[in-house]
Scaffold this active site. Structure first.
Site, mmCIF file in Angstrom:
data_model
loop_
_atom_site.group_PDB
_atom_site.id
_atom_site.type_symbol
_atom_site.label_atom_id
_atom_site.label_comp_id
_atom_site.label_asym_id
_atom_site.label_seq_id
_atom_site.Cartn_x
_atom_site.Cartn_y
_atom_site.Cartn_z
ATOM 1 C CE LYS A 189 8.799 -0.794 6.179
ATOM 2 N NZ LYS A 189 9.284 -2.152 6.494
ATOM 3 N N GLY A 242 -0.218 -4.916 2.012
ATOM 4 C CA GLY A 242 -0.118 -5.529 3.336
ATOM 5 C C GLY A 242 -1.492 -5.742 3.925
ATOM 6 C CB SER A 243 -2.595 -6.432 7.349
ATOM 7 O OG SER A 243 -2.216 -5.279 8.077
ATOM 8 C CB THR A 244 -7.510 -4.774 5.950
ATOM 9 O OG1 THR A 244 -7.670 -5.420 4.673
ATOM 10 C CG2 THR A 244 -8.617 -3.755 6.106
ATOM 11 N N GLY A 247 -3.255 -0.882 6.392
ATOM 12 C CA GLY A 247 -3.758 -0.024 5.317
ATOM 13 C C GLY A 247 -4.513 1.180 5.861
ATOM 14 C CD GLU A 265 -2.877 -6.697 -3.233
ATOM 15 O OE1 GLU A 265 -3.712 -7.184 -2.435
ATOM 16 O OE2 GLU A 265 -1.825 -7.249 -3.571
ATOM 17 C CB CYS A 299 -3.375 -10.612 -0.414
ATOM 18 S SG CYS A 299 -2.687 -10.301 -2.023
ATOM 19 C CD GLU A 396 -5.519 -11.840 4.523
ATOM 20 O OE1 GLU A 396 -5.308 -10.788 5.151
ATOM 21 O OE2 GLU A 396 -5.313 -11.957 3.304
#
Ligand SMILES: *[C@@H]1O[C@H](CO)[C@@H](O)[C@H](O)[C@H]1NC(C)=O
Ligand SMILES: *[C@@H]1O[C@H](CO)[C@@H](O)[C@H](O)[C@H]1NC(C)=O
Length: 497
Positions: A189, A242-244, A247, A265, A299, A396
């Site tokens: 995706k 993507g973002s934590t 995640g 990641e 990132c 971030e």
């Protein structure tokens, strides 16, 4: 499944191409089962580019079945079959390099200059994955003369892959390359904001001879399409970038469904450290590459800059001068380094961080403003004299905003650099090899760049410590995260016949 036609697109730099608009399933571009479509916009003009078919749960089901069916054959062919297809794919991407760069500039807003780096690594990486196909070996184990014991490295099955909008094609290659090299099939995706290059590259995969069902591309929302991938029982692994925050959701969904293997990641707030003995001119260029490359939507961006007090004033004067020379604007224009931020939400979020930086007392060295009123353009922004508890030092930002802090001692800066939930990347600038080695050993980060930054190489593994991720991409390490070990033991009987 009904196929849907491409749309012809003409770009400002003269590139023309046919953009596929369907979901990519079984090597065809097809309509979504709901008939729904969604618009894709250009972040540099805010104008609509085209409408694409939108995948939801039912489409993920069809895509996954197709990948599942293809797995039987793709996982058992001789490795050279996969190598040949991947090499051909890399060749086709190289032939169409200019088109792919232009698609990235159009859809993501990044400059053609930055897109050139992406496509270069994509080509190298897919070639290197082709090479890795003949290294997926097991080992024989000495367990005495009573048995033959050996291992096989087998693929996992259908892999679900969810990629972000900052490096659409590069992340496509980081996911698809190792998965295919090791004999897996994929349902990928792309981000809803930047799905164009993933679909176009899929059309090249058909030409490269990658069989139907090996690659599926399903653009759609995270909430429906993404969640369906995360929870599908036939999907055995999730690779997410993507973002934590998301995640965490990925791990929960994997745990709640079928305990998929998960590689992540995620975010970062990477320290980029400048010591008194650093070479001033080259360091400034690496600080710029660290935080302003790809409009800061990286990132591993070197977003926390720590500068030792003896070089602080001199370095900042030069940094300001060089940052103010960076050309920001139309991604298709010659000489432009920084294009548009990719999404309106992210653009607003970066602006609000800039406001927070000012409100909390960080000093603006340069930048801080929107450029123009059409397209999501921002001035490269540098805050100085920051404290470690400033929001812009802790969180971030994912945009062209650097936070500079001053430090005195080596032990002090290591402690401050490590004091983050993230651990993706780090940078050290010094002419003292001993200092470089010592500090690099003590930083908690998946990669440490010395006298360089954002210097990715397709043979070097990339991934995070702490909350920046699980597993590694690129290098031989990526292959480990797409294979599982089977041990085989055969009993040997001695007979005197
Ligand atoms: C990094 O610094 C932290 C303090 O913030 C410390 O606890 C940790 O031991 C350091 N890591 C290493 C590997 O030295
Ligand atoms: C990823 O591969 C590494 C080896 O490089 C291994 O130690 C790790 O357990 C793997 N993680 C996952 C989630 O597959």
């Amino acid at each position: 499944m009904t196929t849907v036609p491409s749309v012809h697109i003409k770009l400002p730099n003269g590139v023309e191409y046919d953009q596929p608009t369907g979901l990519f399933i079984d090597n065809q571009f097809v309509a979504s089962s709901s008939g729904k479509t969604f618009p894709v916009y250009s972040p540099s003009t805010e104008e609509k580019i085209c409408d694409l078919q939108e995948a939801d749960r039912d489409d993920v089901e069809i895509a996954t079945q197709s990948a599942y069916k293809a797995f039987k054959k793709w996982s058992t062919v001789e490795p050279k079959v996969r190598a040949t297809a991947l090499l051909k794919l890399a060749d086709l991407i190289e032939e169409e390099k200019e088109t792919l760069k232009a698609i990235e500039a159009l859809d993501n807003g990044k400059s053609l200059f930055c897109a050139g780096f992406d496509v270069g690594i994509v080509i190298d990486y897919i070639r290197s994955c082709a090479g890795y196909t003949n290294t997926i070996d097991g080992r024989t184990i000495n367990t005495g003369d009573t048995h033959l014991s050996y291992t096989r490295r087998e693929p996992l099955g259908v892999c679900g892959q969810i990629i972000p909008w900052n490096f659409p094609l590069l992340m496509w290659s980081w996911k698809i390359g190792p998965a295919l090299a090791t004999g897996n099939t994929v349902v990928l995706k792309p981000a809803s904001a930047t799905p164009l290059s993933a679909l176009y590259a899929a059309s090249l995969a058909v030409k490269a001879g990658i069989p139907p069902g090996v690659i599926q591309i399903v653009p759609g929302s995270g909430r429906k399409c993404g969640d369906a991938i995360l929870r599908h029982p036939l999907i055995k692994k999730i690779a997410f970038t993507g973002s934590t925050a998301i995640g965490r959701d990925v791990m929960i969904a994997a745990a709640e469904s079928n305990l998929k293997k998960v590689t992540l990641e995620l975010g970062g707030k990477s320290p980029n450290i400048v010591f008194n003995d650093a070479d001033l001119d080259t360091t400034v260029q690496h600080l710029i590459a660290g935080i302003f490359f790809n409009s800061g939507e990286v990132c591993c961006a070197g977003s926390r800059i720590y500068v030792q007090e003896g070089i602080y004033d001199k370095l900042l004067a030069k940094f300001k001068e060089e940052v103010e020379k960076l050309k920001v604007g139309n991604p298709f224009e010659e000489g432009v380094f920084q294009g548009a931020q990719t999404t309106p939400d992210q653009f607003e979020s970066v602006l609000s961080y800039i406001e927070k930086g000012k409100a909390e007392g960080a000093k603006l060295l340069t930048g801080g403003n929107r450029i123009g009123n059409k397209g999501y353009f921002l001035e490269p922004t540098v805050f100085i004299d920051c404290d470690d508890d400033h929001t812009i030092v802790k969180e971030e930002i994912f945009g062209p905003v650097a936070a500079v802090c001053k430090f005195k001692y080596i032990d002090e800066v290591i402690e401050r650099a490590n004091n983050s939930e993230y651990g993706l990347a780090s940078g050290i600038h010094t002419t003292d090899i001993n200092k470089a080695l010592d500090v690099s050993q003590r930083l908690e980060a998946g990669i440490c760049w010395i006298n360089t930054y954002n210097d990715l190489h397709h043979q070097v593994p990339f991934g995070g410590y702490k909350e920046s991720g699980i597993g590694r991409e690129m290098g031989s390490e990526a292959l480990d995260n797409y294979t599982q070990i089977k041990a085989v033991r055969i009993k040997i009987t001695r007979k005197n016949e």
